[in-house]
Design an enzyme around this catalytic site. Structure first.
Site, PDB file in Angstrom:
ATOM      1  N   HIS A  21       0.836  -1.207   0.000  1.00 54.64           N
ATOM      2  CA  HIS A  21       0.000   0.000   0.000  1.00 54.64           C
ATOM      3  C   HIS A  21       0.874   1.262   0.000  1.00 54.64           C
ATOM      4  CE1 HIS A  21      -3.270  -2.486   2.222  1.00 54.64           C
ATOM      5  NE2 HIS A  21      -3.728  -2.257   1.021  1.00 54.64           N
ATOM      6  N   LYS A  45     -14.838  -8.301   5.731  1.00 51.27           N
ATOM      7  CA  LYS A  45     -13.611  -8.639   6.462  1.00 51.27           C
ATOM      8  C   LYS A  45     -13.731  -8.295   7.942  1.00 51.27           C
ATOM      9  CE  LYS A  45     -10.745  -7.705   2.393  1.00 51.27           C
ATOM     10  NZ  LYS A  45      -9.813  -6.751   1.802  1.00 51.27           N
ATOM     11  N   ARG A  94      -1.372  -5.858  -8.183  1.00 47.57           N
ATOM     12  CA  ARG A  94      -0.274  -6.763  -7.820  1.00 47.57           C
ATOM     13  C   ARG A  94      -0.032  -7.814  -8.889  1.00 47.57           C
ATOM     14  NH1 ARG A  94      -3.118  -7.512  -2.094  1.00 47.57           N
ATOM     15  NH2 ARG A  94      -4.842  -7.219  -3.509  1.00 47.57           N
ATOM     16  N   SER A 131      -3.236  -7.682   2.916  1.00 51.01           N
ATOM     17  CA  SER A 131      -3.582  -7.443   4.327  1.00 51.01           C
ATOM     18  C   SER A 131      -4.209  -8.664   4.993  1.00 51.01           C
ATOM     19  CB  SER A 131      -4.566  -6.276   4.452  1.00 51.01           C
ATOM     20  OG  SER A 131      -3.977  -5.093   4.037  1.00 51.01           O
TER      21      SER A 131
END
Ligand code: ADP
Length: 174
Positions: A21, A45, A94, A131
Site C-alpha cells: 500500500h 472482512k 499486484r 492485508s
C-alpha cells in the site's frame, strides 16, 4: 491559464497498511496534486485495527509526503470521492488476479459515478503482500515484519499481546 489541481483518492480498508500500500501511495503522490488516502470498512472482512487506529498509523507514515492526506469514510467510496471533489480513484495492482476484480470495480464506478480509475503497479517485491494474509499470519504468531512498515509491526505486536489467546491454536506442551 491556470490548471485545476488534480485530486485523487486511494480507497481501501488498510487493515493493516502494508509495504505494498505504502508503495502505491508513494507512486501516487508523484502523479497527483492531492492524494487522499481514504480508510473505509470492508463489510466482508473482520477488523483487526479500528478505523481510527488505521488512520493514525497511516498519518504517521505519510507525514513527510506533503501532498498526501488521510481520512476515514463510512459511505460508498464513490460518494466519498464526490464529497472530496476527487477527479480520479487510485488503485494498486499486484497481479493478473487483481486485474479482473479491479476492472469490474473500475467499470462499475465509472458507470454509476462517472469517476475514472488510475492503476499503478506495485514494485515486484511487494506484489505478493496482502492485508488478509498479514492478519492471518499475525493471529497465528507468524513473522510479518517484512510485509508491513516497522511502525505497524510495533503496533501489531502490542495488539497481539493484549488479545485473548485462542485455545485451538495453542501448541500442546509435551
Ligand atoms: P480492499 O479492502 O478494497 O481490498 P485493500 O486495503 O486490501 O482494500 O487494498 C486497497 C488497494 O490497495 C487495492 O487497490 C489493492 O489492489 C491495493 N493493494 C493492496 N495490497 C497491495 C500490494 N501489495 N501492492 C499493490 N497494491 C496493493
Amino acid at each position: 491559464m491556470e490548471t485545476k489541481p488534480i485530486i485523487a483518492i486511494f480507497p481501501g480498508s488498510f487493515d493493516p497498511i502494508t509495504r505494498g500500500h505504502l508503495d502505491v501511495i508513494q507512486r501516487g503522490s508523484k502523479l497527483f496534486d492531492r492524494l487522499i488516502v481514504a480508510v473505509g470498512q470492508n463489510p466482508d472482512k473482520r477488523e483487526l485495527f479500528s478505523k481510527s487506529e488505521r488512520v493514525e498509523m497511516i498519518r504517521e507514515l505519510v507525514k513527510t509526503m506533503p501532498r498526501v492526506e488521510v481520512e476515514s469514510f463510512d459511505c460508498l467510496t464513490v460518494e466519498f470521492a464526490k464529497m472530496r471533489k476527487a477527479d480520479v480513484m487510485l488503485r494498486g495492482l499486484r497481479n493478473l488476479t487483481d486485474v479482473e476484480y479491479e476492472f469490474q470495480l473500475a467499470m462499475t464506478n465509472r458507470t454509476v459515478a462517472g469517476i475514472e480509475t488510475v492503476f499503478v503497479m506495485t514494485s515486484e517485491e511487494y506484489g505478493y503482500i496482502n492485508s488478509s494474509i498479514v492478519r492471518q499470519l499475525a493471529l497465528l504468531g507468524g513473522d510479518v515484519s517484512k510485509l508491513i512498515p516497522p511502525l505497524v509491526f510495533e503496533k501489531l505486536n502490542v495488539k497481539m499481546r493484549r488479545m485473548p489467546r485462542v485455545p485451538e491454536f495453542d501448541v500442546p506442551e509435551s
